[in-house]
Design an enzyme around this catalytic site. Structure first.
Site: not given
Length: 235
Positions: A103, A110
């Site tokens: 994650e 991003h």
């Protein structure tokens, strides 16, 4: 070829997709369950690992939150929040560190403007809308007497569902890359020993297979739609 009344042979494609997804899900659950019982050498929790990885990558503005459920872990780019599930947040297993690092991989994607992630994010609303409106459009197309109008609605339905399929396909490189980043960081930083990295790779590989199965199932459903509407589109 003769088929019994009400039997649709294209359902075979749906069943194949369901079986593929069930096998992938079972593999993921069994692999995670196995390595969730293997404690990492440092005793670091999933939350500890996530914080250390994020700070190592210079990401101090990403919040880490605990979310209920099992394997509900995810990174939310809209709020820059990394959410870790019950099985990950306080767990010291190699599986938990692998999921947490994965994650974090999305958070790094991003932050660095990873193109496939940006494309997937842009597809979310159209993919959700497309999957919900596709069949109504296709069914509506069969009710029109005008072949032109009928074909128009059917093609719109196929296009809508194709966007959902595209989302599944674009998801693959995003997930593979996040896992690659996770394994590299866990190994290079010494958070996990070499044998622990191998165990973690098995967990992340099993998780990746669920995305492959989802994409395969979506493609099979699209193929079924094309087969069902073939005659009408050729009229």
């Amino acid at each position: 070829m003769y088929y019994p009344m009400y039997f649709d042979p294209t359902y075979i494609l749906v069943l194949i997709g369901v079986v593929i997804c069930l096998i992938a899900s079972a593999k993921m659950n069994s692999t995670f369950s196995r390595y969730s019982r293997v404690r990492n050498h440092s005793g670091m929790t999933g939350r500890d690992a996530a914080e250390q990885i994020l700070h190592r990558e210079g990401l101090y503005d990403v919040r880490i939150e605990h979310i209920s459920g099992n394997l509900t872990d995810h990174y939310d780019p809209r709020t820059r929040t990394l959410r870790l599930s019950d099985a990950t947040y306080n767990s010291t297993s190699v599986a938990a560190l692998g999921v947490a690092a994965h994650e974090c991989g999305h958070a790094v994607q991003h932050a660095t403007g990873y193109v496939p992630l940006k494309l997937r994010s842009s597809l979310v609303p159209v993919a959700n809308f497309g999957s919900s409106i596709a069949w109504p459009l296709i069914i509506l197309g069969f009710f029109f007497n005008s072949s032109t109008t009928s074909v128009l609605f059917i093609n719109l339905g196929i296009l809508a569902f194709s966007l959902a399929v595209l989302f599944q396909i674009v998801t693959l490189p995003v997930e593979f890359d996040a896992s690659h980043r996770a394994l590299k960081i866990l190994g290079n930083t010494g958070m996990l020993y070499e044998d622990e990295v191998r165990d973690t790779r098995k967990v992340l590989t099993a998780a990746a297979l669920t995305y492959v199965a989802g994409a395969a199932s979506a493609i099979l459903q699209l193929l079924r739609i094309l087969l069902l509407t073939g005659n009408r589109r050729n009229d």
